[in-house]
Scaffold this motif. Sequence first.
Motif, short mmCIF file in Angstrom:
data_model
loop_
_atom_site.label_atom_id
_atom_site.label_comp_id
_atom_site.label_asym_id
_atom_site.label_seq_id
_atom_site.Cartn_x
_atom_site.Cartn_y
_atom_site.Cartn_z
N SER A 3 0.84 -1.20 0.00
CA SER A 3 0.00 0.00 0.00
C SER A 3 0.88 1.25 0.00
O SER A 3 2.01 1.23 0.50
N PRO A 4 0.37 2.35 -0.55
CA PRO A 4 1.15 3.59 -0.60
C PRO A 4 1.53 4.09 0.80
O PRO A 4 2.62 4.64 0.98
N LEU A 5 0.66 3.88 1.78
CA LEU A 5 0.96 4.32 3.13
C LEU A 5 2.13 3.53 3.71
O LEU A 5 3.04 4.10 4.33
N LEU A 6 2.16 2.24 3.46
CA LEU A 6 3.25 1.40 3.93
C LEU A 6 4.57 1.78 3.24
O LEU A 6 5.63 1.82 3.87
N GLN A 7 4.49 2.10 1.96
CA GLN A 7 5.69 2.52 1.22
C GLN A 7 6.22 3.85 1.78
O GLN A 7 7.43 4.02 1.92
N LYS A 8 5.33 4.77 2.09
CA LYS A 8 5.76 6.06 2.65
C LYS A 8 6.46 5.86 3.98
O LYS A 8 7.50 6.48 4.25
N TRP A 9 5.93 5.00 4.85
CA TRP A 9 6.54 4.76 6.14
C TRP A 9 7.87 4.03 5.99
O TRP A 9 8.82 4.28 6.75
N ALA A 10 7.97 3.16 5.02
CA ALA A 10 9.24 2.46 4.78
C ALA A 10 10.31 3.44 4.32
O ALA A 10 11.45 3.40 4.81
N VAL A 11 9.96 4.33 3.42
CA VAL A 11 10.91 5.33 2.93
C VAL A 11 11.29 6.28 4.07
O VAL A 11 12.47 6.63 4.23
N PHE A 12 10.33 6.68 4.87
CA PHE A 12 10.60 7.56 6.00
C PHE A 12 11.54 6.89 7.00
O PHE A 12 12.49 7.50 7.50
N THR A 13 11.30 5.62 7.30
CA THR A 13 12.14 4.90 8.25
C THR A 13 13.56 4.74 7.74
O THR A 13 14.53 4.95 8.48
N LEU A 14 13.69 4.38 6.47
CA LEU A 14 15.02 4.25 5.89
C LEU A 14 15.74 5.60 5.85
O LEU A 14 16.94 5.68 6.12
N SER A 15 15.01 6.65 5.54
CA SER A 15 15.61 7.99 5.50
C SER A 15 16.05 8.43 6.89
O SER A 15 17.14 9.00 7.05
N ALA A 16 15.23 8.19 7.88
CA ALA A 16 15.58 8.58 9.25
C ALA A 16 16.79 7.80 9.76
O ALA A 16 17.70 8.38 10.37
N SER A 17 16.84 6.51 9.49
CA SER A 17 17.98 5.72 9.95
C SER A 17 19.26 6.12 9.20
O SER A 17 20.34 6.17 9.79
N SER A 19 19.87 9.12 8.05
CA SER A 19 20.26 10.42 8.60
C SER A 19 20.96 10.27 9.94
O SER A 19 21.96 10.95 10.21
N LEU A 20 20.48 9.37 10.79
CA LEU A 20 21.13 9.14 12.07
C LEU A 20 22.53 8.55 11.89
O LEU A 20 23.47 8.93 12.59
N GLY A 21 22.66 7.65 10.94
CA GLY A 21 23.98 7.09 10.64
C GLY A 21 24.94 8.15 10.14
O GLY A 21 26.11 8.20 10.54
N LEU A 27 29.79 13.23 13.58
CA LEU A 27 30.23 13.48 14.94
C LEU A 27 31.58 12.82 15.21
O LEU A 27 32.49 13.44 15.78
N GLY A 28 31.74 11.59 14.76
CA GLY A 28 33.03 10.90 14.92
C GLY A 28 34.14 11.60 14.17
O GLY A 28 35.27 11.73 14.68
N LEU A 29 33.85 12.08 12.98
CA LEU A 29 34.86 12.81 12.21
C LEU A 29 35.24 14.11 12.90
O LEU A 29 36.43 14.45 12.99
N ALA A 30 34.26 14.83 13.42
CA ALA A 30 34.54 16.08 14.13
C ALA A 30 35.38 15.84 15.37
O ALA A 30 36.32 16.59 15.67
N VAL A 31 35.07 14.78 16.11
CA VAL A 31 35.85 14.45 17.31
C VAL A 31 37.28 14.08 16.93
O VAL A 31 38.24 14.54 17.57
#
Length: 80
Positions: A3-17, A19-21, A27-31
């Motif tokens: 479903s389109p809603l499931l695809q949107k949440w999958a893309v959002f989750t992958l994008s958020a993870s 971004s955190l990575g 942060l490691g490079l700056a340190v």
Amino acid sequence: LFSPLLQKWAVFTLSASSSLGCLSCLLGLAVSIGLTLGSQGRVLLAPCTFANVVLAPISRECPFDPTRVYVSPQCAVGCG
């Protein structure tokens, strides 16, 4: 297939993870840059314990060789 809603949440989750990575890498490079500049680069050469300075560039005891020029094989042929 999904479903389109499931695809949107999958893309959002992958994008958020992703971004955190990316933020953790930055942060490691700056340190590491901060520690290197704070110690004026002495920490990079601290594990280099060799008696003969002539053998320094080919010694495996030193993980960082300040005399070596690191060039990729593509740029060695002609880069730019």
